[in-house]
Design a protein around this motif. Structure first.
Motif, short mmCIF file in Angstrom:
data_model
loop_
_atom_site.label_atom_id
_atom_site.label_comp_id
_atom_site.label_asym_id
_atom_site.label_seq_id
_atom_site.Cartn_x
_atom_site.Cartn_y
_atom_site.Cartn_z
N SER A 53 -4.10 -24.73 3.62
CA SER A 53 -4.69 -24.89 5.09
C SER A 53 -6.05 -24.40 4.97
CB SER A 53 -3.86 -24.13 5.78
OG SER A 53 -2.51 -24.49 5.92
N LEU A 54 -6.33 -23.46 4.21
CA LEU A 54 -7.75 -22.96 4.16
C LEU A 54 -8.41 -24.07 3.65
CD1 LEU A 54 -9.81 -20.45 4.93
CD2 LEU A 54 -9.18 -19.83 2.53
N ALA A 102 -8.22 -27.13 3.70
CA ALA A 102 -8.23 -28.20 4.60
C ALA A 102 -9.41 -27.89 5.59
CB ALA A 102 -6.80 -28.55 5.13
N VAL A 103 -9.17 -26.71 6.11
CA VAL A 103 -10.06 -26.33 7.16
C VAL A 103 -11.53 -26.43 6.55
CG1 VAL A 103 -11.26 -24.25 8.28
CG2 VAL A 103 -8.79 -24.60 8.11
#
Ligand code: ZN
Ligand code: ZN
Lengths: 295, 130
Positions: free
Chosen positions: B11-12, B14-15
């Motif tokens: 997720s990081l 992707a951020v």
């Protein structure tokens, strides 16, 4: 660990945000996204998954405990799923309405609203402090009725996933029957607006019918342009300020207030003050109506 | 819980990717006011309300300053590509240099408004107390 639809949806969220970014850019809307705002929103979202991992077990345990008192256990029957989803959506409505009307709950929910933008990344601004703000109590009645805790959490997750796609300005209006029953981008834009006419309206999660039923519905009106955010805009992209500012504000107010007013700063509506020095959304709406010559 | 760690790292990443794409696509425009009407509308949305009787726009539309009937001063300050309302505390000295106005010795609040800059000076301190 119960089934968590949100975890599976994350890759779809990422793809849709990238899609909206490209779409708005090529449609010529250079203001739909702001890279630092997007960064803050996504960081809040990422942080909320960590907070959820820490407190999720506690919420599940509480649901299981309360479920033990249920007079009958509904179990995993197929018909229980739609029923659970609808009732959970009603619970969400009650939660969400309280989140806007009780400052202790608002302190947690405010970070969903503090962006001045309204795009798919805004949807991921989810709270870090929901457990402290007692958000779980609104779902306990479902366990008490006899719904399976795992089913309740799955429905809650599905509801959250549904709410993702409505955070967009790229979808204007949907077919009439859909707008009548479902929460849509149009209805939820109203919810995120700071325009006086829209304050504290459209609390729905998935079904807009609750707002129509309980008198909190406002249709999107073409008359004035929607401005997003909170009444006192943050004016910073600082992640930690965005997450904790209202808790800090509560602490400051409780500290400074005379004894007999201290508790009111916890449970009264946001904007309430003992000396009338601030405005609640009702006061803002009244002032707006007066300025238009209506009562 | 390696699965949870994996999800976090993914997720990081992707951020970071999304923010980079947003930056590359030019989502870093500064805020802009198209006209006085837009500024008036934003002033009105201020907490507690602010009804301007006089507005001056920055020549580039990058900010605005306004006065209400009670003589209070307020500004629209750019924040990303949006604006934030700021009330100028009473008795703040307003310095005028040529076409621009600076409230309270804060250079970052300087706003270039052209000819009318002179009208916003309050060096004769009684000015703001109506
Ligand atoms: Zn809300
Ligand atoms: Zn929302």
């Amino acid at each position: 660990m119960p089934f968590d639809p949100v975890a599976y949806a994350i890759p779809v969220f990422v793809a849709l945000i990238l899609g909206e970014l490209l779409w708005t850019r090529f449609a010529g809307d250079a203001h739909a996204y702001e890279w630092r705002d997007t960064g803050t929103s996504l960081a809040i979202g990422l942080g909320s998954t960590v907070a959820g991992a820490i407190t999720g077990g506690l919420t599940a345990a509480l649901l299981v405990w309360v479920h033990g008192f249920a007079p009958l256990s509904i179990g995993w029957a197929w018909w229980a799923w739609p029923l659970c989803f609808v009732l959970d959506d009603l619970a969400y409505y009650v939660f969400h309405r309280s989140a806007h009307r009780v400052r202790w709950f608002w302190a947690s929910h405010v970070n969903h609203h503090s962006s001045q933008h309204y795009n798919l990344s805004t949807a991921l601004r989810q709270s870090w402090t929901g457990f402290v703000a007692l958000s779980f109590i609104f779902r306990l009645p479902l366990a008490l009725i006899g719904f399976e805790p795992g089913m309740i959490l799955a429905c809650a997750g599905l509801n959250l996933v549904y709410q993702f796609w409505i955070h967009t300005e790229t979808v204007k209006r949907l077919p009439r029957w859909f707008e009548a029953v479902m929460n849509t981008p149009s209805h939820h834009r109203v919810h995120h607006a700071v325009n006086a006419r829209y304050l504290d309206r459209n609390y729905a999660g998935t079904f807009i019918v609750w707002d129509r039923l309980f008198g909190t519905f406002a249709p999107e009106d073409g008359e004035d342009r929607i401005r997003y955010g909170i009444v006192s805009q943050l004016g910073t992209f600082n992640l930690f300020y965005a997450v904790f500012h209202e808790w800090i504000g509560i602490a400051r107010d409780v500290w400074k207030a005379p004894w007999r007013h201290k508790l009111s700063y916890l449970w009264r509506e946001p904007g309430w003050s003992h000396d009338g020095s601030r405005e609640t959304s009702d006061m803002i709406r009244r002032r707006w109506l007066e300025s238009r010559g209506e009562q | 819980m390696p699965a949870a760690v994996l999800q976090f790292v993914g997720s990081l990443a992707a951020v970071v990717a999304i923010v980079t794409v947003a930056w590359l696509l030019g989502s870093r425009k500064s805020a802009n006011l198209s006209d006085e009407e837009e500024a008036r509308e934003l002033f009105r949305l201020a907490p507690g309300g602010f009804e301007p009787v006089e507005i001056a726009l920055d020549t580039e539309g990058a900010a605005a300053i306004a006065r209400d009937a009670d003589g209070r001063l307020a500004m629209l300050v750019p924040h990303g590509n949006q604006f934030v309302f700021r009330l100028v505390p009473p008795d703040t000295p307003i310095r005028v240099e040529g076409d621009s106005v600076t409230p309270g010795n804060r250079p970052f609040l300087r706003i270039t408004i052209g000819e009318s800059a002179r009208d916003w000076a309050n060096t004769d301190s009684g000015d703001n107390n109506g």
